[in-house]
Motif scaffolding. Structure first.
Motif, PDB file in Angstrom:
ATOM      1  N   ALA A 353       0.852  -1.194   0.000  1.00 41.77           N
ATOM      2  CA  ALA A 353       0.000   0.000   0.000  1.00 41.77           C
ATOM      3  C   ALA A 353       0.882   1.237   0.000  1.00 41.77           C
ATOM      4  N   ILE A 354       0.878   1.978  -1.101  1.00 39.81           N
ATOM      5  CA  ILE A 354       1.737   3.142  -1.270  1.00 39.81           C
ATOM      6  C   ILE A 354       0.962   4.400  -0.891  1.00 39.81           C
ATOM      7  N   PRO A 355       1.561   5.306  -0.144  1.00 38.19           N
ATOM      8  CA  PRO A 355       0.867   6.552   0.221  1.00 38.19           C
ATOM      9  C   PRO A 355       0.330   7.273  -1.004  1.00 38.19           C
ATOM     10  N   GLY A 356      -0.843   7.866  -0.858  1.00 35.59           N
ATOM     11  CA  GLY A 356      -1.461   8.594  -1.950  1.00 35.59           C
ATOM     12  C   GLY A 356      -2.409   7.771  -2.786  1.00 35.59           C
ATOM     13  N   THR A 357      -2.392   6.430  -2.625  1.00 35.73           N
ATOM     14  CA  THR A 357      -3.279   5.577  -3.410  1.00 35.73           C
ATOM     15  C   THR A 357      -4.588   5.333  -2.669  1.00 35.73           C
ATOM     16  N   LEU A 363      -7.066   0.883   3.444  1.00 33.29           N
ATOM     17  CA  LEU A 363      -6.464   0.066   4.503  1.00 33.29           C
ATOM     18  C   LEU A 363      -6.222   0.886   5.763  1.00 33.29           C
ATOM     19  N   SER A 364      -5.934   2.169   5.602  1.00 31.57           N
ATOM     20  CA  SER A 364      -5.776   3.035   6.767  1.00 31.57           C
ATOM     21  C   SER A 364      -7.093   3.146   7.530  1.00 31.57           C
ATOM     22  N   GLY A 371       2.992  -0.292   8.659  1.00 36.23           N
ATOM     23  CA  GLY A 371       4.292   0.351   8.463  1.00 36.23           C
ATOM     24  C   GLY A 371       4.399   0.970   7.100  1.00 36.23           C
ATOM     25  N   PRO A 372       5.506   1.634   6.819  1.00 32.17           N
ATOM     26  CA  PRO A 372       5.714   2.252   5.504  1.00 32.17           C
ATOM     27  C   PRO A 372       6.037   1.206   4.450  1.00 32.17           C
ATOM     28  N   THR A 373       5.797   1.561   3.203  1.00 26.32           N
ATOM     29  CA  THR A 373       6.157   0.675   2.098  1.00 26.32           C
ATOM     30  C   THR A 373       7.646   0.772   1.805  1.00 26.32           C
ATOM     31  N   PHE A 384       0.850  -4.132   5.227  1.00 26.51           N
ATOM     32  CA  PHE A 384      -0.480  -4.154   5.815  1.00 26.51           C
ATOM     33  C   PHE A 384      -0.843  -5.587   6.200  1.00 26.51           C
ATOM     34  N   ILE A 385      -1.897  -5.723   6.981  1.00 32.49           N
ATOM     35  CA  ILE A 385      -2.340  -7.044   7.425  1.00 32.49           C
ATOM     36  C   ILE A 385      -3.194  -7.662   6.324  1.00 32.49           C
TER      37      ILE A 385
END
Length: 499
Positions: A353-357, A363-364, A371-373, A384-385
């Protein structure tokens, strides 16, 4: 001003081709096109120096020379970026950062003085005006999508071209589709914006003046986003440009609907394109629906791939495991599809999961981010889980990769592809580097490699059945060496295909 343009090192990734590049004596696949374009946007009186850490180390004299450092990169380069920023900070340099890594996560870099985010054609001029009067802000961002007609040609003279396997140009930004996991539309929008044909031809002419005679990558995330501009303008101009020159081959990325347009494929091949990367993701309808990959739904994907191969385009494919709808049977389904389609270069990654998508936001909200990608979907991790048991997912992924790149199924896939592939008229001239790579492959793969039986079997088969494709067979064999090295890093069984 003296501006140092700094490009961080890539880790060992699928597309780094680190282990394959050694066969042809190259150090990196592609130059940093974004930084070279930024260099052209800087004031012409500034002195500029490029250091691509993938090609050579950052030296103390580089830092001593510089007054300001511009650094750019992708998420996969974040570890190297942190190291380089720390060195620049210790040297007391002003640091300016931009590009996808920083646009999607500039908060992770507190040592940076200024962030020039999003597209530089919009944000860089504002920064330069403020910087010139000593009043630059820390963050420059914009939601505006610039007109690419004003984008300057990259400053190729800053790069040492002989160290790269390919060059790169850009025709368009943006994609008409909206895949849940993809950052492209978030960063560049849905409406494909294009340069003029004159701009592209000028960039290609600039590369030739710089002495480049090799392959050129059109880095567009979906080259066929504006089919009309291609058919009516760019491709006819490229076909004309190729006349009277030794063949320059092109490769690019496109969506699967390219297979629906025989005229477009014919024109691309005539213009010099011989490879296309296609995001296939999964053969499962539920997975495609989940990620909103609507352009891939309700299609015979294997037939689409073979149609492109028969048109003269080698299809490289992107695949993903780890969708919520995936069951443990997905690993065997991916293997079956990839082997049947003859996609030799199959990049299979765990979903991240990349930020901004839209995926990251979903998922958030579900509280599943952990954690971060890493930005490297081949490192066997996810941030992600997943719905599937995490250990079962990781183990299935390792076995999938181990099987795909084990010698027997990998070389079988090459033969499946070569049976379908129609060799285009435009091809890279065979030069001394090819012969050097061939000799190295004969020793490394044909004598010492565990794949030696499959290697010689392929070369003999190709000599009798598809002799004109012999150089391509050798190239794909070398790529397999690179991929098997990466699979061993995952802990996959590189001999799994023999069991």
């Amino acid at each position: 001003m003296k501006a140092l343009l700094l490009y961080p090192e890539f880790p060992d990734t699928f597309w780094s081709f680190k282990y394959a590049l050694k066969f042809i004596g190259k150090r990196a696949s592609l130059p940093p096109l974004g930084l070279l374009t930024v260099a052209a946007l800087l004031p012409p009186l500034w002195a500029k120096r490029l250091v691509d850490v993938n090609v050579r180390k950052l030296r103390e004299q580089d830092l001593a020379w510089a007054e300001v450092v511009f650094i750019s990169g992708m998420i996969a380069q974040q570890a190297s970026a942190h190291e380089l920023i720390a060195r620049c900070r210790a040297a007391g340099k002003t640091i300016v950062a931009g590009g996808p890594l920083f646009t999607l996560g500039h908060e992770q870099f507190p040592e940076v003085d200024h962030f020039v985010l999003n597209e530089a054609e919009v944000t860089l001029p504002a920064f330069l005006r403020d910087f010139a009067r000593g009043a630059a802000r820390r963050v420059y961002a914009s939601s505006e999508f610039p007109d690419l007609h004003q984008t300057p040609a990259p400053l190729w003279e800053l790069a040492d071209l002989k160290h790269y396997a390919s060059m790169s140009v850009q025709f368009s930004r943006g994609c008409p589709f909206d895949c849940e996991f993809c950052t492209i539309t978030a960063m560049f929008g849905h409406r494909p914006r294009t340069k003029t044909t004159a701009q592209v031809i000028a960039e290609l002419d600039g590369l030739r003046r710089a002495g480049w005679r090799g392959a050129v990558f059109f880095v567009d995330d979906n080259f066929i986003g504006n089919k009309r501009a291609l058919k009516e303008d760019l491709l006819p101009a490229l076909i004309q440009w190729q006349q009277g020159r030794r063949g320059t081959v092109f490769f690019t990325e496109a969506s699967i609907n390219l297979a629906d347009d025989e005229e477009l494929m014919r024109m691309m091949v005539e213009a010099g394109f011989n490879q296309v990367f296609v995001g296939i993701e999964t053969p499962e309808a539920a997975g495609l629906a989940e990620c909103n990959k609507r352009q891939n739904q309700q299609r015979d994907l294997v037939a689409d791939v073979k149609r492109m191969q028969r048109a003269g385009l080698e299809v490289q494919g992107g695949f993903i495991v780890g969708f919520d709808s995936d069951t443990p049977g997905i690993f065997a389904r991916q293997i079956e599809f990839i082997q049947q389609s003859g996609i030799v270069t199959a990049m299979v990654g765990l979903l991240q999961a990349i930020p901004g998508t839209k995926l990251h936001r979903r998922l958030s909200l579900q509280g599943r981010l952990i954690g971060p990608t890493t930005g490297n979907n081949l490192d066997g991790t996810t941030n992600f889980i997943p719905r599937m048991n995490r250990e079962k997912l990781r183990e299935g992924y390792r076995q999938l990769m181990g099987h795909l790149y084990a010698p027997e199924p990998y070389y079988q896939r090459i033969r499946t592809f070569l049976r379908e592939y129609r060799r285009p008229k435009t091809s890279s001239p065979v030069n001394w580097r090819y012969f050097l790579a061939f000799l190295r492959a004969n020793v490394r793969l044909g004598v010492f490699g565990r794949e030696r039986f499959e290697y010689w079997r392929l070369l003999i088969w190709t000599s009798f059945h598809r002799p004109t494709l012999f150089p391509l067979a050798v190239t794909l064999s070398v790529f397999g060496h690179h991929f098997r090295k990466l699979c061993r890093g995952l802990g996959g069984d590189s001999q799994a295909g023999r069991n």
